[in-house]
Motif scaffolding. Structure first.
Motif, PDB file in Angstrom:
ATOM      1  N   LYS A  58       0.839  -1.206   0.000  1.00 28.28           N
ATOM      2  CA  LYS A  58       0.000   0.000   0.000  1.00 28.28           C
ATOM      3  C   LYS A  58       0.869   1.248   0.000  1.00 28.28           C
ATOM      4  CE  LYS A  58      -4.083   1.960   0.212  1.00 28.28           C
ATOM      5  NZ  LYS A  58      -5.068   1.814  -0.894  1.00 28.28           N
ATOM      6  N   ALA A  59       1.967   1.207   0.727  1.00 30.12           N
ATOM      7  CA  ALA A  59       2.878   2.355   0.773  1.00 30.12           C
ATOM      8  C   ALA A  59       3.427   2.664  -0.615  1.00 30.12           C
ATOM      9  CB  ALA A  59       4.017   2.080   1.750  1.00 30.12           C
ATOM     10  N   GLU A  60       3.776   1.609  -1.367  1.00 27.17           N
ATOM     11  CA  GLU A  60       4.260   1.822  -2.726  1.00 27.17           C
ATOM     12  C   GLU A  60       3.183   2.479  -3.589  1.00 27.17           C
ATOM     13  OE1 GLU A  60       7.220   1.500  -3.607  1.00 27.17           O
ATOM     14  OE2 GLU A  60       8.219  -0.064  -2.454  1.00 27.17           O
ATOM     15  N   GLU A  61       1.952   2.009  -3.453  1.00 25.10           N
ATOM     16  CA  GLU A  61       0.850   2.537  -4.262  1.00 25.10           C
ATOM     17  C   GLU A  61       0.546   3.999  -3.934  1.00 25.10           C
ATOM     18  OE1 GLU A  61      -2.376  -0.043  -3.424  1.00 25.10           O
ATOM     19  OE2 GLU A  61      -1.504  -1.779  -4.454  1.00 25.10           O
ATOM     20  N   VAL A  62       0.643   4.351  -2.650  1.00 24.17           N
ATOM     21  CA  VAL A  62       0.268   5.695  -2.215  1.00 24.17           C
ATOM     22  C   VAL A  62       1.402   6.692  -2.391  1.00 24.17           C
ATOM     23  CG1 VAL A  62      -0.391   7.088  -0.208  1.00 24.17           C
ATOM     24  CG2 VAL A  62      -1.471   4.852  -0.592  1.00 24.17           C
ATOM     25  N   LEU A  63       2.631   6.287  -2.049  1.00 27.01           N
ATOM     26  CA  LEU A  63       3.728   7.245  -1.966  1.00 27.01           C
ATOM     27  C   LEU A  63       4.476   7.458  -3.278  1.00 27.01           C
ATOM     28  CD1 LEU A  63       5.113   6.122   1.505  1.00 27.01           C
ATOM     29  CD2 LEU A  63       3.566   8.028   0.998  1.00 27.01           C
ATOM     30  N   PRO A  65       3.368   7.724  -6.465  1.00 31.72           N
ATOM     31  CA  PRO A  65       2.804   8.821  -7.272  1.00 31.72           C
ATOM     32  C   PRO A  65       3.000  10.192  -6.640  1.00 31.72           C
ATOM     33  CG  PRO A  65       1.232   7.008  -7.056  1.00 31.72           C
ATOM     34  CD  PRO A  65       2.326   6.752  -6.085  1.00 31.72           C
ATOM     35  N   ARG A  66       3.098  10.245  -5.300  1.00 31.55           N
ATOM     36  CA  ARG A  66       3.253  11.526  -4.601  1.00 31.55           C
ATOM     37  C   ARG A  66       4.715  11.981  -4.560  1.00 31.55           C
ATOM     38  NH1 ARG A  66      -0.695  12.526  -0.597  1.00 31.55           N
ATOM     39  NH2 ARG A  66       0.627  14.327  -0.098  1.00 31.55           N
ATOM     40  N   GLY A  67       5.636  11.098  -4.958  1.00 29.74           N
ATOM     41  CA  GLY A  67       7.051  11.460  -4.950  1.00 29.74           C
ATOM     42  C   GLY A  67       7.645  11.564  -3.565  1.00 29.74           C
ATOM     43  N   ILE A  68       7.086  10.811  -2.596  1.00 25.16           N
ATOM     44  CA  ILE A  68       7.557  10.884  -1.205  1.00 25.16           C
ATOM     45  C   ILE A  68       8.418   9.659  -0.890  1.00 25.16           C
ATOM     46  CG2 ILE A  68       6.850  10.961   1.214  1.00 25.16           C
ATOM     47  CD1 ILE A  68       4.203  12.192   0.274  1.00 25.16           C
ATOM     48  N   PRO A  69       9.648   9.849  -0.411  1.00 22.66           N
ATOM     49  CA  PRO A  69      10.470   8.707  -0.013  1.00 22.66           C
ATOM     50  C   PRO A  69       9.935   8.069   1.262  1.00 22.66           C
ATOM     51  CG  PRO A  69      11.573  10.750   0.563  1.00 22.66           C
ATOM     52  CD  PRO A  69      10.345  11.137  -0.223  1.00 22.66           C
ATOM     53  N   TRP A  70      10.211   6.773   1.408  1.00 19.55           N
ATOM     54  CA  TRP A  70       9.762   6.108   2.631  1.00 19.55           C
ATOM     55  C   TRP A  70      10.721   4.987   3.004  1.00 19.55           C
ATOM     56  CZ3 TRP A  70       7.620   1.002   3.104  1.00 19.55           C
ATOM     57  CH2 TRP A  70       7.459   0.319   1.896  1.00 19.55           C
ATOM     58  N   ARG A  87      13.045   5.511  -2.861  1.00 19.30           N
ATOM     59  CA  ARG A  87      12.870   6.830  -3.482  1.00 19.30           C
ATOM     60  C   ARG A  87      12.034   6.627  -4.746  1.00 19.30           C
ATOM     61  NH1 ARG A  87      15.866  10.702  -1.013  1.00 19.30           N
ATOM     62  NH2 ARG A  87      17.703  10.038   0.180  1.00 19.30           N
ATOM     63  N   PRO A  88      10.933   7.326  -4.870  1.00 18.86           N
ATOM     64  CA  PRO A  88       9.967   7.069  -5.937  1.00 18.86           C
ATOM     65  C   PRO A  88      10.509   7.177  -7.353  1.00 18.86           C
ATOM     66  CG  PRO A  88       9.010   8.456  -4.235  1.00 18.86           C
ATOM     67  CD  PRO A  88      10.467   8.363  -3.940  1.00 18.86           C
ATOM     68  N   ASP A  89      11.564   7.944  -7.555  1.00 18.34           N
ATOM     69  CA  ASP A  89      12.057   8.146  -8.908  1.00 18.34           C
ATOM     70  C   ASP A  89      13.143   7.147  -9.300  1.00 18.34           C
ATOM     71  OD1 ASP A  89      13.800   9.131  -7.053  1.00 18.34           O
ATOM     72  OD2 ASP A  89      14.410  10.878  -8.241  1.00 18.34           O
ATOM     73  N   THR A  90      13.388   6.123  -8.468  1.00 19.20           N
ATOM     74  CA  THR A  90      14.415   5.133  -8.768  1.00 19.20           C
ATOM     75  C   THR A  90      13.835   3.733  -8.677  1.00 19.20           C
ATOM     76  OG1 THR A  90      15.126   5.029  -6.452  1.00 19.20           O
ATOM     77  CG2 THR A  90      16.253   6.617  -7.890  1.00 19.20           C
ATOM     78  N   GLN A  91      14.533   2.782  -9.325  1.00 19.87           N
ATOM     79  CA  GLN A  91      14.138   1.384  -9.223  1.00 19.87           C
ATOM     80  C   GLN A  91      14.763   0.768  -7.978  1.00 19.87           C
ATOM     81  OE1 GLN A  91      15.261   0.312 -13.477  1.00 19.87           O
ATOM     82  NE2 GLN A  91      13.419  -0.922 -13.208  1.00 19.87           N
ATOM     83  N   GLY A  92      14.148  -0.287  -7.499  1.00 14.37           N
ATOM     84  CA  GLY A  92      14.634  -0.945  -6.298  1.00 14.37           C
ATOM     85  C   GLY A  92      13.734  -0.631  -5.129  1.00 14.37           C
ATOM     86  N   PRO A 183       6.209  -5.544 -10.383  1.00 12.36           N
ATOM     87  CA  PRO A 183       4.979  -4.861 -10.810  1.00 12.36           C
ATOM     88  C   PRO A 183       4.897  -3.413 -10.329  1.00 12.36           C
ATOM     89  CG  PRO A 183       4.525  -6.370  -8.994  1.00 12.36           C
ATOM     90  CD  PRO A 183       5.946  -6.618  -9.398  1.00 12.36           C
ATOM     91  N   VAL A 184       5.745  -3.032  -9.393  1.00 11.69           N
ATOM     92  CA  VAL A 184       5.698  -1.677  -8.848  1.00 11.69           C
ATOM     93  C   VAL A 184       6.668  -0.743  -9.570  1.00 11.69           C
ATOM     94  CG1 VAL A 184       6.108  -0.254  -6.797  1.00 11.69           C
ATOM     95  CG2 VAL A 184       4.909  -2.439  -6.590  1.00 11.69           C
ATOM     96  N   CYS A 185       7.950  -1.141  -9.644  1.00 13.89           N
ATOM     97  CA  CYS A 185       8.950  -0.229 -10.205  1.00 13.89           C
ATOM     98  C   CYS A 185       9.588  -0.738 -11.485  1.00 13.89           C
ATOM     99  CB  CYS A 185      10.031   0.073  -9.168  1.00 13.89           C
ATOM    100  SG  CYS A 185      11.088  -1.343  -8.775  1.00 13.89           S
ATOM    101  N   GLY A 186       9.157  -1.909 -11.978  1.00 18.08           N
ATOM    102  CA  GLY A 186       9.704  -2.436 -13.218  1.00 18.08           C
ATOM    103  C   GLY A 186       9.436  -1.510 -14.389  1.00 18.08           C
ATOM    104  N   GLN A 187      10.379  -1.443 -15.312  1.00 21.00           N
ATOM    105  CA  GLN A 187      10.262  -0.517 -16.436  1.00 21.00           C
ATOM    106  C   GLN A 187      10.538  -1.207 -17.766  1.00 21.00           C
ATOM    107  OE1 GLN A 187      12.899   2.745 -15.556  1.00 21.00           O
ATOM    108  NE2 GLN A 187      11.743   3.407 -13.772  1.00 21.00           N
ATOM    109  N   LEU A 188       9.980  -2.395 -17.964  1.00 18.42           N
ATOM    110  CA  LEU A 188      10.195  -3.110 -19.215  1.00 18.42           C
ATOM    111  C   LEU A 188       9.507  -2.403 -20.378  1.00 18.42           C
ATOM    112  CD1 LEU A 188       9.846  -6.933 -18.422  1.00 18.42           C
ATOM    113  CD2 LEU A 188      11.892  -5.533 -18.544  1.00 18.42           C
ATOM    114  N   ALA A 189      10.246  -2.241 -21.460  1.00 18.80           N
ATOM    115  CA  ALA A 189       9.669  -1.672 -22.678  1.00 18.80           C
ATOM    116  C   ALA A 189       9.054  -2.788 -23.510  1.00 18.80           C
ATOM    117  CB  ALA A 189      10.751  -0.952 -23.482  1.00 18.80           C
TER     118      ALA A 189
END
Length: 647
Positions: A58-63, A65-70, A87-92, A183-189
């Protein structure tokens, strides 16, 4: 103005951290995410005295999109877990870390079921080992991480998790690699023809006597650190095998269905460990698409103008398909299936390839052929990977061509190579393992130096005969590679042979019992099976020198030039070289590449005698005559009916 930190969770850990942080920051306390996240929140802590994966998801889903680290902290089966800092803008993300930790665990299936149950039910419970002492230690670390994040510094828990055994307080940090399929941070083209386009670029060799563009010293700086970890690693274990004649190291590739060992065999355990890691990474790339998303699903009839004809790679016979419980169905042009984009060097354009040929774990039980890792190779450049992928196809093809057509190959005098290392290797195998080594020139019509290698036991016990193969532009390297493969089976399987001797004798009389990869090599460990190799062991043929037999003399300082030479040879023979880029995000982060090479017309290696694939491959009938081994083309009925001895 003080930073706003939101603490989500229940229990001692959440309460203690809220109390500690409130002296420095504005703390917003929540039991879950239902009430939302305050606009000014700069960091969220998700803390529990137990394990609650539903809240982490749930934290991944909520935070995100908001760009908030946790950052999270929790306890699971007596282990305190801190991290990762997401950190929302990075993978892992947290889900990547959970997947790596789950897969590295010995009880991964049980843990996965528990994780799914908790994610569904969302229960919060306090772990029995969640003592104040252990949790207090976690609060110190969490507090330090909060300071780093809010000051804009790099947090220790970015890309890492901290594990503390709450029974002993033993603790350690563990890195993990982002999961390309997350499924959360994967970026497959999406896979596409444009992505499959290949333009060869220079790939300078690391030395005039080398055929690699990156040294082991260079790779060694990242391989162990990035990929091997007992708790969270892409590879989660290693074993030194001191029994074989040379340095043998096995690393473990954890799969959900079980563990798969990959071996490295060189003259030093340090180098063998790195080689085994590379082998494990290669294996992982070939199992499933982890670098691009498969999107084409259609029939061959609808895709014919832009697709490889699936029948050109060799299929099973109609008699095989008709057998009871045969796991594959005959190819039908109107049956839809998944396709991936590859690149045809003969046609110089992207082509569609059946996905089950490109990723060999995907077709079992639902495809039209059995495919193996044949032609899969990893390299420090795309060109290097293609080079070695071709060599593997050539190696296996020459071995099977020799076997099926029972070619009376010229016997090579290994000492004529005048290579001291090779001579010492041969002497060591004889002295330590008790085997004589025999080498035969199995080079086919393309001229790429290939070797069929055979080890004959001098002792009364142990595997009687072991076979292997090698192919390389440098024939001595081909021989050395084959020797290492042979040595890997020496002495290690003697007990297995003695224990199961009667089972292998039954295989000798009933080839249908040869069902697994290991069965092939073990069968020819029997002395009774030696007669099947007499077409090679006949001592009446004179030994030949390397100078007499090996005609490939070209050498370049750039590996791409060597590759171009090989491709030109195949063009003249009207043999296509099709390359599917298997490179996963897990390996591309360190400048590694992996490919699957298909050369339609060449013999594909298969394991299990019932899964032999020669139908549609007329080369096996034609080439023996072209090379002077037969007076006329062979027929399928004349091919060797016995299981091949490739281990």
């Amino acid at each position: 103005m003080s930073a706003v930190v939101m603490v989500v969770g229940e229990g001692w850990l959440a309460h203690k951290m809220s109390e500690e942080l409130s002296t420095q920051y504005k703390v917003v306390r929540r039991t879950d995410f239902e009430a939302g996240v305050p606009e000014a929140t700069e960091l969220v802590l998700v803390l529990h005295d137990g394990w609650n994966p539903s809240v982490h998801k749930k934290a991944e889903e909520v935070l995100r999109p908001r760009g908030i680290p946790w950052l999270r902290g929790f306890v699971s089966f007596g282990v305190g877990v801190l991290g990762p800092c997401v950190r929302p803008d990075t993978q892992g993300c947290s889900q990547c870390a959970d997947m790596r930790r789950l897969m590295a665990g010995r009880d991964r299936k049980d843990m996965w079921e528990i994780q799914q149950m908790l994610a569904l039910r969302g229960e919060i419970s306090s772990d029995a080992w969640a003592s104040c002492t252990g949790l207090l230690q976690m609060t110190y670390l969490i507090g330090a991480e909060v300071q780093r994040v809010l000051k804009g510094s790099f947090a220790h828990s970015e890309g890492r998790v901290f594990l503390i055994n709450l029974k002993t307080l033993k603790s350690s940090w563990h890195s993990f690699i982002p999961d390309s399929l997350c499924p959360v941070c994967g970026q497959l083209a999406d896979d596409s023809a444009e992505m499959a386009q290949i333009s060869l670029h220079p790939s300078p060799k690391i030395g005039s006597d080398h055929f690699r563009c990156r040294s082991m010293d260079d790779l060694g700086k990242v391989l162990v650190q990035e990929y091997l970890d007992y708790q969270t690693g892409f590879l989660n274990g290693k074993m030194y095998d001191f029994v074989p004649p040379f340095a043998d190291v096995i690393v473990n590739l954890p799969l959900f269905t079980g563990d798969e060992g990959t071996a490295g065999r060189t003259h030093s355990y340090a180098k063998s460990e790195l080689t085994a890691i590379l082998e494990g990474l290669e294996r992982s790339c070939g199992l499933a698409a982890r670098g691009k998303r498969t999107v084409v699903y259609d029939s061959f009839r609808n895709l014919e103008d832009q697709a490889l004809n699936p029948l050109k790679v060799g299929v099973h016979s109609m008699e095989q398909y008709a057998r009871p419980n045969f796991p594959f169905k005959p190819f039908h042009p109107d049956r839809p299936m998944n396709w991936v984009w590859g690149y045809s060097f003969l046609e110089e354009r992207p082509v569609l390839v059946p996905e089950l040929l490109a990723y060999y774990s995907l077709g079992c039980g639902q495809g039209y052929v059995y495919e193996t890792s044949n032609g899969c190779a990893l390299g420090g450049s795309l060109e290097e990977a293609i080079f070695y992928g071709i060599l593997e196809v050539v190696e296996r093809d020459s071995f099977l061509m020799t076997w099926y057509a029972q070619l009376t190959l010229p016997r090579l005098d290994p000492y004529s190579a005048k290579d001291q290392e090779l001579e010492l290797m041969i002497d060591r195998v004889r002295a330590v393992a008790g085997y004589d080594l025999h080498f035969f020139n199995s080079t086919m019509e393309h001229g790429i130096p290939s070797v069929f290698a055979l080890a004959k036991n001098r002792k009364q016990k142990g595997l009687n005969i072991i076979c292997a193969a090698g192919a390389h532009l440098d024939p001595v390297r081909a021989v050395k590679s084959a020797v290492h493969e042979l040595a890997g089976m020496m002495l290690t399987l003697d007990e297995k042979l003695e224990t199961n001797r009667e089972e292998y004798r039954r295989m000798l009389h009933d080839s249908s019992l040869v069902q697994k990869m290991d069965d092939h090599g073990m069968l020819y460990g029997l002395p009774e099976a030696e007669e099947r190799l007499q077409f090679l062991l006949d001592d009446h043929r004179p030994w030949r020198t390397f100078e007499d037999e090996i005609k490939w003399k070209k050498r370049h300082t750039d590996l791409t030039d060597d590759l171009q030479d090989i491709l030109q040879v195949f063009r003249k023979l009207d043999l296509d070289v099709i390359v599917v880029d298997q490179t996963s995000l897990e390996i591309s982060r360190n400048g590694l590449y992996c490919v699957k090479v298909l050369i339609p017309g060449m013999l594909p290696m298969t394991f299990g005698h019932h899964l032999t694939r020669v139908t549609g491959l007329e080369r096996v009938l034609r080439v023996p005559m072209e090379l002077g081994y037969a007076k006329q083309p062979l027929t399928l009925e004349k091919l060797n009916p016995h299981p091949h001895p490739f281990p």
